[in-house]
Design a protein around this motif. Structure first.
Motif, PDB file in Angstrom:
ATOM      1  N   LEU A  31      -1.572   5.859  -5.430  1.00  0.00           N
ATOM      2  CA  LEU A  31      -1.974   5.360  -4.114  1.00  0.00           C
ATOM      3  C   LEU A  31      -2.134   6.516  -3.135  1.00  0.00           C
ATOM      4  O   LEU A  31      -3.117   6.572  -2.376  1.00  0.00           O
ATOM      5  N   TYR A  32      -1.197   7.456  -3.154  1.00  0.00           N
ATOM      6  CA  TYR A  32      -1.248   8.581  -2.224  1.00  0.00           C
ATOM      7  C   TYR A  32      -2.479   9.453  -2.486  1.00  0.00           C
ATOM      8  O   TYR A  32      -3.180   9.865  -1.553  1.00  0.00           O
ATOM      9  N   VAL A  33      -2.772   9.715  -3.753  1.00  0.00           N
ATOM     10  CA  VAL A  33      -3.935  10.534  -4.091  1.00  0.00           C
ATOM     11  C   VAL A  33      -5.226   9.831  -3.667  1.00  0.00           C
ATOM     12  O   VAL A  33      -6.125  10.449  -3.073  1.00  0.00           O
ATOM     13  N   ARG A  34      -5.332   8.531  -3.934  1.00  0.00           N
ATOM     14  CA  ARG A  34      -6.546   7.801  -3.539  1.00  0.00           C
ATOM     15  C   ARG A  34      -6.691   7.782  -2.012  1.00  0.00           C
ATOM     16  O   ARG A  34      -7.808   7.893  -1.492  1.00  0.00           O
ATOM     17  N   ASP A  63      -2.844   7.426   8.475  1.00  0.00           N
ATOM     18  CA  ASP A  63      -1.738   8.112   7.802  1.00  0.00           C
ATOM     19  C   ASP A  63      -2.029   8.123   6.303  1.00  0.00           C
ATOM     20  O   ASP A  63      -2.033   7.061   5.668  1.00  0.00           O
ATOM     21  N   ILE A  64      -2.258   9.308   5.739  1.00  0.00           N
ATOM     22  CA  ILE A  64      -2.510   9.384   4.294  1.00  0.00           C
ATOM     23  C   ILE A  64      -1.276   8.871   3.559  1.00  0.00           C
ATOM     24  O   ILE A  64      -0.167   9.358   3.755  1.00  0.00           O
ATOM     25  N   GLY A  65      -1.482   7.861   2.732  1.00  0.00           N
ATOM     26  CA  GLY A  65      -0.381   7.235   1.999  1.00  0.00           C
ATOM     27  C   GLY A  65       0.203   6.034   2.700  1.00  0.00           C
ATOM     28  O   GLY A  65       1.043   5.336   2.121  1.00  0.00           O
ATOM     29  N   GLY A  66      -0.209   5.777   3.942  1.00  0.00           N
ATOM     30  CA  GLY A  66       0.391   4.688   4.709  1.00  0.00           C
ATOM     31  C   GLY A  66       1.714   5.119   5.315  1.00  0.00           C
ATOM     32  O   GLY A  66       2.433   5.971   4.767  1.00  0.00           O
ATOM     33  N   PHE A  67       2.075   4.556   6.463  1.00  0.00           N
ATOM     34  CA  PHE A  67       3.274   5.009   7.181  1.00  0.00           C
ATOM     35  C   PHE A  67       4.563   4.516   6.528  1.00  0.00           C
ATOM     36  O   PHE A  67       5.423   5.301   6.146  1.00  0.00           O
ATOM     37  N   PHE A  68       4.701   3.211   6.366  1.00  0.00           N
ATOM     38  CA  PHE A  68       5.949   2.651   5.819  1.00  0.00           C
ATOM     39  C   PHE A  68       5.873   2.618   4.295  1.00  0.00           C
ATOM     40  O   PHE A  68       5.120   1.844   3.718  1.00  0.00           O
ATOM     41  N   ALA A  69       6.710   3.451   3.646  1.00  0.00           N
ATOM     42  CA  ALA A  69       6.682   3.560   2.185  1.00  0.00           C
ATOM     43  C   ALA A  69       8.008   3.129   1.552  1.00  0.00           C
ATOM     44  O   ALA A  69       8.280   3.446   0.397  1.00  0.00           O
ATOM     45  N   GLY A  70       8.830   2.397   2.309  1.00  0.00           N
ATOM     46  CA  GLY A  70      10.144   1.999   1.804  1.00  0.00           C
ATOM     47  C   GLY A  70      10.086   1.171   0.550  1.00  0.00           C
ATOM     48  O   GLY A  70      11.020   1.193  -0.270  1.00  0.00           O
ATOM     49  N   ARG A  71       8.992   0.436   0.356  1.00  0.00           N
ATOM     50  CA  ARG A  71       8.865  -0.421  -0.828  1.00  0.00           C
ATOM     51  C   ARG A  71       8.902   0.397  -2.118  1.00  0.00           C
ATOM     52  O   ARG A  71       9.152  -0.163  -3.196  1.00  0.00           O
ATOM     53  N   TRP A  72       8.633   1.700  -2.040  1.00  0.00           N
ATOM     54  CA  TRP A  72       8.561   2.528  -3.242  1.00  0.00           C
ATOM     55  C   TRP A  72       9.866   3.261  -3.539  1.00  0.00           C
ATOM     56  O   TRP A  72       9.985   3.930  -4.573  1.00  0.00           O
ATOM     57  N   LYS A  73      10.862   3.140  -2.664  1.00  0.00           N
ATOM     58  CA  LYS A  73      12.090   3.925  -2.810  1.00  0.00           C
ATOM     59  C   LYS A  73      12.849   3.599  -4.097  1.00  0.00           C
ATOM     60  O   LYS A  73      13.338   4.493  -4.790  1.00  0.00           O
ATOM     61  N   PRO A  77     -11.593   8.938 -12.980  1.00  0.00           N
ATOM     62  CA  PRO A  77     -10.259   9.464 -13.275  1.00  0.00           C
ATOM     63  C   PRO A  77      -9.570   9.823 -11.959  1.00  0.00           C
ATOM     64  O   PRO A  77     -10.211   9.907 -10.913  1.00  0.00           O
ATOM     65  N   ILE A  78      -8.279  10.056 -11.993  1.00  0.00           N
ATOM     66  CA  ILE A  78      -7.499  10.185 -10.765  1.00  0.00           C
ATOM     67  C   ILE A  78      -7.973  11.323  -9.866  1.00  0.00           C
ATOM     68  O   ILE A  78      -7.814  11.262  -8.645  1.00  0.00           O
ATOM     69  N   ASP A  79      -8.616  12.333 -10.402  1.00  0.00           N
ATOM     70  CA  ASP A  79      -9.056  13.444  -9.567  1.00  0.00           C
ATOM     71  C   ASP A  79     -10.534  13.341  -9.180  1.00  0.00           C
ATOM     72  O   ASP A  79     -11.151  14.324  -8.780  1.00  0.00           O
ATOM     73  N   ILE A  80     -11.101  12.132  -9.291  1.00  0.00           N
ATOM     74  CA  ILE A  80     -12.498  11.909  -8.922  1.00  0.00           C
ATOM     75  C   ILE A  80     -12.581  10.699  -7.992  1.00  0.00           C
ATOM     76  O   ILE A  80     -12.084   9.618  -8.312  1.00  0.00           O
ATOM     77  N   VAL A  81     -13.212  10.873  -6.850  1.00  0.00           N
ATOM     78  CA  VAL A  81     -13.607   9.760  -5.997  1.00  0.00           C
ATOM     79  C   VAL A  81     -15.125   9.707  -6.045  1.00  0.00           C
ATOM     80  O   VAL A  81     -15.788  10.752  -6.062  1.00  0.00           O
TER      81      VAL A  81
END
Length: 774
Positions: free
Chosen positions: A512-515, A489-499, A649-653
């Motif tokens: 985290l989601y972009v990476r 799951d891109i971004g991980g399934f449980f994201a409640g910690r970020w609410k 940078p954020i747009d480079i892996v």
């Protein structure tokens, strides 16, 4: 039918008889009956039972039968030796020990003297054994496999695992050695794996100890043997390598359609939407109609129209189905009446839902009959999301594992549940519609499941940086079991910690989601999914904001790479290749790669080093010795055998391309089949000779199995700086007869600072051989 020679040896003062069979040996030792049978020159089956208690085993995983194999017999002191052209097996008729060597006599593995035990136990009212088999490995020998284990370890030496398939834990009793062999212990029970300085062992329930020794010389060869033994991996359709969007859950047919329409309006590529749970009628809050495989008339008033509109928008639909049924469903009533329910609580809690008995062939037929009538032949969906295929087990009672199934107690077969459930869906669908390749997303797996086109995901993982980091070695070990399709799951399934911190607009969650999306770009399936926070691209900001733009960049890159990815899919299917290739697969001679589980090759050319830390401005990347490397983003040319500190940078892996690689790039599209591949960029990375096979077919049927496909082989001669484009081989309906190739030979002496460093040669190609000098 053939002569049996009796070899008499002395063992502990009593006569021990070793019988030569046509392709192996039979003998008794330590109160065991032991059979050794060559299935091929590279695969040997070792089958052990308590003395005088024969057992006929029918495998759920193994599809190969013993093939005619020439073997020779000899003596080695008191021991007996049987050899094929590739493997030698030595047996000690006194201790029961078995030693495997390669054809040159180099030691590979020892099945321990006195190392197999059978302990009689009562299991679901019948007699069964706790079976244990021990092995001896070299002290520093690296091993891989075991399954998808989220512990951030790659080499499985000196580890112990309770092998019980559950959400986020997917095991098979299998290990692969850096020495070029593998062992598959063909057992489906809840088991124990232990490796320590004394031994490596498997322990579980069964009537026999039944394992296969496979010698491939190297990792690719091992995987080829695994697939020969347990089944080849079919090709998935081209669209299955595009971008998938889902969430928990789209409540109505209009909601999912609106998501697809917005992607089209934004011109962000998308191929698949997924419908998660509870599209069925919800009669009450107890979920007593759970998984009825019918559509709620209020929320999905016209499911046929819904799917037609998705198809008209040039997208596909996957729809979820579960193995458990609520008590008010017609499926459950029929399964109950035929004693085809395993009577423990499955998801959701307090619903009375129970899983069906996948080990009963008739139950697989019944499951498909309802699924086909209610969904597949009714609305024409394009694939399946098989959730909870472990299956979920809640309110666990110890006695649950003694519950009966068609093949014995639940605990004795549990780990193969997903294998059988996937089998039922895949084989029945193909029998109904042979023009649509099966696509299955599933939450668990077992060796052999690759033959059903299943793609396992890592389960309901949390949205954290450490969980992103753990995905990589888990995926690599899983694919080293010969199962090529995996995703998360891109971004991980449980994201409640970020609410509470801003949700989708929280800068750390966005990063985290972009990476994670960058990692997903270089996974066999690229799929955005989760709960607590929506994952559609516009929820992170508008175009022009860094988070939106970085996502769009990598979704577009995925589509540009489709010719490379689809050709890799052919390599996986036709040549037993692997999508996610740990560095030890291609660079086993470089000992440093034996421990590296946070980098891999995607296909045979692109090295990926996902960023898994917050605010990482640079990232260390080990470039294996044995090749030189190009930075994908800058074309900087680097020698192997060093750590490259890479700006991130954020747009480079970090991406590096192996010298000698040839990579095709496709057009910019909104979905996988929007444009034909009539004008491809062919990028050549000099430094050594190289080869690439461009594969094309009809995209979504099984005609490729009938030879309806084409290949074009590109060969780079580095000394002569010449690219040979071979004559096209094969044909299929709708095949391009003429096309353009824009050949771009990368300059290894200059960084990419302007667009004119690497001018392209545009050529026309009509299927005939071309030679280009640079």
């Amino acid at each position: 039918m053939f002569a049996i020679a009796l070899l008499m040896v002395s063992a502990r003062g009593s006569a021990q008889v070793v019988q030569q069979t046509k392709q192996g040996l039979k003998f008794s030792a330590q109160k065991l009956d032991i059979q050794i049978e060559f299935y091929s020159n590279n695969i040997i089956r070792i089958f052990k039972t308590p003395a005088g208690i024969p057992y006929t085993k029918k495998s759920l995983s193994v599809v190969k039968t013993a093939q005619p194999t020439v073997v020779t017999f000899s003596k080695k002191g008191k021991n007996s030796l049987v050899k094929s052209s590739e493997v030698q097996v030595e047996v000690n008729p006194e201790t029961g020990g078995i030693i495997f060597y390669d054809s040159s006599g180099n030691l590979l593995l020892k099945d321990k003297d006195y190392g197999t035990q059978f302990s009689l136990v009562e299991d679901a009212g019948t007699n069964l054994y706790k079976v244990r088999n021990g092995f001896l490995l070299d002290k520093k020998e690296a091993i891989y496999g075991i399954g998808q284990v989220l512990d951030n370890k790659f080499n499985r030496r000196n580890s112990s695992h309770h092998m019980q398939n559950e959400n986020m834990s997917t095991y098979s009793p299998y290990f692969q050695s850096i020495k070029g062999y593998a062992v598959f212990w063909d057992n489906y029970s809840i088991s124990e794996f232990k490796d320590n300085p004394q031994e490596l062992s498997f322990e579980g329930l069964g009537h026999c100890s039944d394992y296969y020794f496979m010698y491939g010389k190297h990792a690719d060869g091992v995987i080829s043997q695994v697939r020969d033994l347990t089944g080849k991996a079919p090709m998935l359709p081209l669209w299955a390598y595009g971008f998938f969007q889902s969430k928990e859950r789209y409540h109505t047919q209009d909601e999912s359609l609106s998501v697809l329409k917005k992607y089209r309006e934004l011109k962000v590529p998308l191929d698949v939407v997924i419908q998660d749970w509870r599209y069925w009628p919800e009669y009450n809050k107890s979920d007593s109609a759970w998984n009825s495989q019918l559509f709620d008339a209020e929320r999905f008033p016209d499911p046929k129209k819904w799917v037609n509109e998705i198809h008209q928008l040039n997208a596909k639909l996957l729809i979820v189905t579960w193995p458990g049924f609520g008590p008010k469903t017609e499926q459950r009533k029929e399964f109950d009446s035929k004693k085809m329910i395993i009577n423990f609580d499955t998801w959701p809690p307090n619903s009375g839902a129970r899983p069906y008995d996948v080990f009963n062939p008739e139950a697989l037929d019944i499951y498909w009959r309802y699924l086909n009538k209610g969904i597949f032949s009714y609305i024409g969906n394009d694939g399946w999301w098989l959730d909870s295929t472990e299956p979920d087990h809640i309110n666990i009672k110890k006695t649950d594992f003694n519950l009966p199934t068609y093949l014995g107690s639940y605990g004795s077969v549990k780990n193969a549940y997903s294998l059988m459930h996937n089998k039922g869906i895949a084989t029945h669908q193909r029998a109904v519609n042979d023009n649509k390749r099966g696509v299955i997303l599933t939450r668990s797996g077992f060796i052999g499941q690759q033959r059903y086109g299943s793609n396992t995901w890592s389960g309901d993982v949390g949205s954290t940086w450490d969980m992103l980091e753990k995905q990589i070695p888990a995926a690599l070990n899983y694919t080293l079991m010969g199962i090529p399709n995996w995703n998360s799951d891109i971004g991980g399934f449980f994201a409640g910690r970020w609410k509470d911190g801003g949700g989708n607009k929280n800068p750390e969650f966005q990063e985290l989601y972009v990476r994670w999306m960058q990692f997903g770009t270089f996974s066999p399936m690229m799929r955005s999914h989760g709960t607590d926070l929506p994952r559609e691209i516009w929820n992170f900001g508008d175009r022009g904001t860094w988070c939106f733009d970085a996502q769009e960049k990598f979704i577009n890159l995925r589509y540009k790479l489709l010719p490379y990815i689809y050709s890799t899919s052919w390599d996986v299917s036709h040549n037993d290749g692997t999508f996610m290739r740990p560095l030890m697969m291609d660079f086993a001679k470089d000992a440093k790669t034996h421990e590296i589980g946070n980098e891999y090759l995607f296909g045979r050319s692109i090295l990926v080093a996902p960023v898994t830390k917050y605010k990482a401005k640079t990232w260390p990347v080990y470039l294996p010795e044995g090749s030189n490397w190009y930075n994908f983003w800058t074309n900087e040319y680097l020698q192997g055998g060093q750590v490259a500190i890479t700006e991130t940078p954020i747009d480079i892996v970090p991406l590096f391309v192996k010298s000698g690689s040839i990579i095709p790039f496709g057009p910019k599209v909104q979905y996988s089949t929007e444009k034909r591949w009539d004008n491809l960029e062919i990028r050549v990375y000099p430094g050594t000779d190289g080869e690439f096979v461009l594969y094309e077919d009809e995209n979504d049927n099984y005609n490729y199995e009938k030879g309806k496909y084409s290949t074009i082989t590109f060969k780079w001669d580095d000394r002569l700086k010449t690219l040979h484009i071979q004559a096209r081989e094969g044909n299929f309906s709708g095949m391009l007869t003429t096309r353009k190739f824009n050949i771009n030979v990368i300059n290894p002496n200059q960084k990419l600072k302007d667009k004119h460093v690497n001018p392209t040669k545009e050529i026309s190609y009509n299927g005939k051989k071309i030679e280009l000098k640079f």
